[in-house]
Design a protein around this motif. Structure first.
Motif, PDB file in Angstrom:
ATOM      1  N   ILE A 325       0.869  -1.184   0.000  1.00 15.64           N
ATOM      2  CA  ILE A 325       0.000   0.000   0.000  1.00 15.64           C
ATOM      3  C   ILE A 325       0.907   1.235   0.000  1.00 15.64           C
ATOM      4  O   ILE A 325       1.848   1.318   0.792  1.00 15.64           O
ATOM      5  CB  ILE A 325      -0.904   0.019   1.255  1.00 15.64           C
ATOM      6  CG1 ILE A 325      -1.770  -1.258   1.337  1.00 15.64           C
ATOM      7  CG2 ILE A 325      -1.772   1.285   1.296  1.00 15.64           C
ATOM      8  CD1 ILE A 325      -2.797  -1.408   0.239  1.00 15.64           C
ATOM      9  N   VAL A 326       0.618   2.172  -0.879  1.00 18.03           N
ATOM     10  CA  VAL A 326       1.364   3.434  -0.901  1.00 18.03           C
ATOM     11  C   VAL A 326       0.453   4.481  -0.257  1.00 18.03           C
ATOM     12  O   VAL A 326      -0.507   4.948  -0.854  1.00 18.03           O
ATOM     13  CB  VAL A 326       1.716   3.848  -2.349  1.00 18.03           C
ATOM     14  CG1 VAL A 326       2.555   5.113  -2.353  1.00 18.03           C
ATOM     15  CG2 VAL A 326       2.440   2.715  -3.064  1.00 18.03           C
ATOM     16  N   VAL A 372       5.053   9.911  -6.418  1.00 16.15           N
ATOM     17  CA  VAL A 372       5.672   8.640  -6.818  1.00 16.15           C
ATOM     18  C   VAL A 372       7.200   8.769  -6.790  1.00 16.15           C
ATOM     19  O   VAL A 372       7.905   7.819  -6.447  1.00 16.15           O
ATOM     20  CB  VAL A 372       5.151   8.109  -8.182  1.00 16.15           C
ATOM     21  CG1 VAL A 372       3.709   7.681  -8.074  1.00 16.15           C
ATOM     22  CG2 VAL A 372       5.341   9.088  -9.306  1.00 16.15           C
ATOM     23  N   LYS A 373       7.677   9.967  -7.097  1.00 10.37           N
ATOM     24  CA  LYS A 373       9.126  10.196  -7.040  1.00 10.37           C
ATOM     25  C   LYS A 373       9.627  10.036  -5.595  1.00 10.37           C
ATOM     26  O   LYS A 373      10.655   9.414  -5.337  1.00 10.37           O
ATOM     27  CB  LYS A 373       9.435  11.600  -7.559  1.00 10.37           C
ATOM     28  CG  LYS A 373      10.678  11.619  -8.396  1.00 10.37           C
ATOM     29  CD  LYS A 373      10.924  12.927  -9.067  1.00 10.37           C
ATOM     30  CE  LYS A 373      12.432  13.071  -9.201  1.00 10.37           C
ATOM     31  NZ  LYS A 373      12.860  14.448  -9.262  1.00 10.37           N
ATOM     32  N   GLY A 376      10.024   6.529  -4.767  1.00 12.21           N
ATOM     33  CA  GLY A 376      10.938   5.776  -5.622  1.00 12.21           C
ATOM     34  C   GLY A 376      10.256   4.719  -6.470  1.00 12.21           C
ATOM     35  O   GLY A 376      10.808   3.649  -6.724  1.00 12.21           O
ATOM     36  N   ILE A 377       9.029   5.016  -6.906  1.00 11.35           N
ATOM     37  CA  ILE A 377       8.288   4.055  -7.738  1.00 11.35           C
ATOM     38  C   ILE A 377       7.869   4.764  -9.016  1.00 11.35           C
ATOM     39  O   ILE A 377       7.734   5.988  -9.030  1.00 11.35           O
ATOM     40  CB  ILE A 377       7.042   3.503  -6.989  1.00 11.35           C
ATOM     41  CG1 ILE A 377       6.239   4.668  -6.369  1.00 11.35           C
ATOM     42  CG2 ILE A 377       7.448   2.497  -5.926  1.00 11.35           C
ATOM     43  CD1 ILE A 377       4.996   4.253  -5.619  1.00 11.35           C
ATOM     44  N   PRO A 378       7.663   4.006 -10.089  1.00 16.21           N
ATOM     45  CA  PRO A 378       7.324   4.670 -11.344  1.00 16.21           C
ATOM     46  C   PRO A 378       5.873   5.148 -11.373  1.00 16.21           C
ATOM     47  O   PRO A 378       5.535   6.115 -12.064  1.00 16.21           O
ATOM     48  CB  PRO A 378       7.546   3.581 -12.399  1.00 16.21           C
ATOM     49  CG  PRO A 378       7.411   2.291 -11.668  1.00 16.21           C
ATOM     50  CD  PRO A 378       7.842   2.540 -10.249  1.00 16.21           C
ATOM     51  N   ALA A 379       5.033   4.463 -10.646  1.00 24.29           N
ATOM     52  CA  ALA A 379       3.595   4.722 -10.735  1.00 24.29           C
ATOM     53  C   ALA A 379       2.903   3.878  -9.666  1.00 24.29           C
ATOM     54  O   ALA A 379       3.558   3.073  -8.998  1.00 24.29           O
ATOM     55  CB  ALA A 379       3.078   4.322 -12.116  1.00 24.29           C
ATOM     56  N   THR A 380       1.605   4.078  -9.512  1.00 25.63           N
ATOM     57  CA  THR A 380       0.840   3.162  -8.649  1.00 25.63           C
ATOM     58  C   THR A 380      -0.417   2.731  -9.397  1.00 25.63           C
ATOM     59  O   THR A 380      -0.796   3.329 -10.408  1.00 25.63           O
ATOM     60  CB  THR A 380       0.379   3.814  -7.314  1.00 25.63           C
ATOM     61  OG1 THR A 380      -0.737   4.684  -7.571  1.00 25.63           O
ATOM     62  CG2 THR A 380       1.485   4.572  -6.621  1.00 25.63           C
ATOM     63  N   THR A 381      -1.036   1.685  -8.865  1.00 28.74           N
ATOM     64  CA  THR A 381      -2.389   1.339  -9.273  1.00 28.74           C
ATOM     65  C   THR A 381      -3.287   1.921  -8.193  1.00 28.74           C
ATOM     66  O   THR A 381      -3.005   1.757  -7.006  1.00 28.74           O
ATOM     67  CB  THR A 381      -2.568  -0.192  -9.320  1.00 28.74           C
ATOM     68  OG1 THR A 381      -1.578  -0.730 -10.200  1.00 28.74           O
ATOM     69  CG2 THR A 381      -3.955  -0.570  -9.804  1.00 28.74           C
TER      70      THR A 381
END
Ligand code: PMP
Length: 410
Positions: A325-326, A372-373, A376-381
């Motif tokens: 979970i983000v 997202v930066k 450190g992730i490119p994207a989320t769902t």
């Protein structure tokens, strides 16, 4: 629970449709835009069928009726957020409301070199870029609250960020990516000690929980009709009466003037000063119908119902190995936007498998790229829930994520 979701869903025929794969639609993208109930569509249609005219113009009966409908909608929206009607400005959407404040402050020359604008790292671009631009135009500096690892505002620099040099604090009430509900009252009270103007992005809070502008403690609040069961193309900017009265216009032209000479013009008081041109009348009427729909459900019930769906999503997604979970993993001070990543599978691939199964979610940076930066992730769902979603639909989301893992061998 205060309402029966199975009964309510009959007001949203689109939820009965299937997608090309033959699967039934499971619409979990209300954070982007919500579906519209028949009551809203009927209100717009009725306006066009029986009252359509340009408001505030012409001394004929239809113009009077259209004006009454438009001003009535303003009153309904005002009631919904505990404001007075003359503090409600109709805009196109949240984006325009925030730009209106930013441009008007710039036009009023309220900021200059040495001043500061403070935002947060969890802002939607709509509450970031206008402030970057204002800083650029005025020579003010831009600074921001960062984020903690669990998706909350990092307030450790509060003393440094909020002081007499800070002219504007722009903060989202509820994050469209992380779901986080921010302590706006606390921040606003602090900011007001220094005379800072507090601009709140309510795009994701006003549709989902009771919001009263007096309790919120901010100076401006912007939100969008299309995210709260209302039509596209209408939004709201609430501003404190005395602050609106003190602001110059953003857009100029017809409907907002008092006297026009060839070389100069005086302007009407708010809210008309900020509504140049023929306004979006049927949309405002539709928004009022949406507000009445939500009021009939009860905003406390809306929030409680969404919390049940969110609890189920957090719990069931939490049981899937590799799903992270983000944002806040618990229910405290969070709303119903649930973002996540799946180890080893790109969010776009997760989205594609879900789409094939009829589950509509959003993938990407959700117009909040700095978030997202930060993680450190490119994207989320992102799955985002609303009053018409069911526990079964949460299960369909989780089943889809497991299917994506099987498909991609995650
Ligand atoms: N702020 C937030 C938090 C949002 O979620 C959105 C819409 N995604 C906006 C602002 C912008 O809303 P609109 O596009 O309706 O102006």
């Amino acid at each position: 629970m205060g309402f029966d979701v199975d009964v309510l869903r009959r007001d949203f025929p689109i939820l009965e449709r299937t997608v090309d794969s033959g699967a039934r639609l499971v619409y979990l993208d209300s954070g982007a835009t919500t579906q519209k109930p028949l009551q809203v569509l009927d209100a717009e249609r009725d306006f066009y069928l029986t009252h359509n005219a340009a408001v505030h113009r012409g001394a004929h009966q239809l113009a009077g009726e259209a004006t009454e409908a438009y001003e009535g909608a303003r009153g309904t929206v005002a009631r919904f957020v505990g404001a007075s009607a003359d503090e409600i400005v109709f805009t196109r959407n949240t984006t325009e409301g925030i730009n209106l404040v930013a441009y008007a402050l710039g036009n009023a020359r309220r900021l200059g070199p040495g001043d500061r604008i403070v935002v947060t790292q969890m802002e939607h671009h709509a509450n970031l870029v206008p402030w970057q631009q204002l800083a650029e135009r005025t020579g003010a500096t831009l600074d921001w609250f960062g984020l903690t690892d669990d998706g909350r505002l990092d307030l450790t620099r509060i003393d440094e960020l909020l002081d007499e040099r800070t002219k504007v604090l722009a903060v989202t009430h509820q994050s469209n990516v992380l779901g986080t509900l921010n302590p706006v009252r606390e921040l606003a009270d602090r900011a007001h000690e220094f005379g800072t103007l507090v601009v709140v992005d309510g795009a994701q809070s006003v549709p989902h929980r009771p919001v009263d502008v007096r309790e919120l403690g901010a100076d401006f609040l912007a939100f969008s009709g299309h995210k709260m069961l209302g039509p596209n193309g209408v939004g709201v900017l609430w501003g404190r009466r005395e602050l609106l009265a003190d602001l110059p216009p953003f857009l100029t032209g017809g409907s907002m003037i008092e006297v026009v000479e060839m070389d100069r013009t005086t302007f009407l008081p708010p809210p008309q000063r900020f509504e140049a041109g023929v306004p979006m009348t049927s949309q405002a009427v539709g928004l009022a119908a949406a507000v009445e729909y939500l009021e009939a459900l009860g905003m406390a019930e809306v929030a409680a119902y969404e919390e049940r769906l969110t609890a189920r999503a957090l719990e069931l997604l939490g049981e899937v190995p590799g799903v992270r979970i983000v944002g806040p993993a618990g229910l405290t001070d969070r709303g119903s936007a649930v973002s996540f990543t799946v180890d080893g599978i790109h969010p776009h691939d997760v989205g594609q498998v879900l789409d094939e199964r009829g589950v509509a979610v959003r993938v990407g940076h959700h117009c909040a790229r700095p978030i997202v930066k930060r993680y450190g992730i490119p994207a989320t769902t992102r799955a985002s829930f609303y009053v018409y979603n069911t526990p079964d639909e949460v299960d369909a989301l989780v089943a889809g994520v497991r299917a994506a893992q099987q498909y991609f061998g995650g």
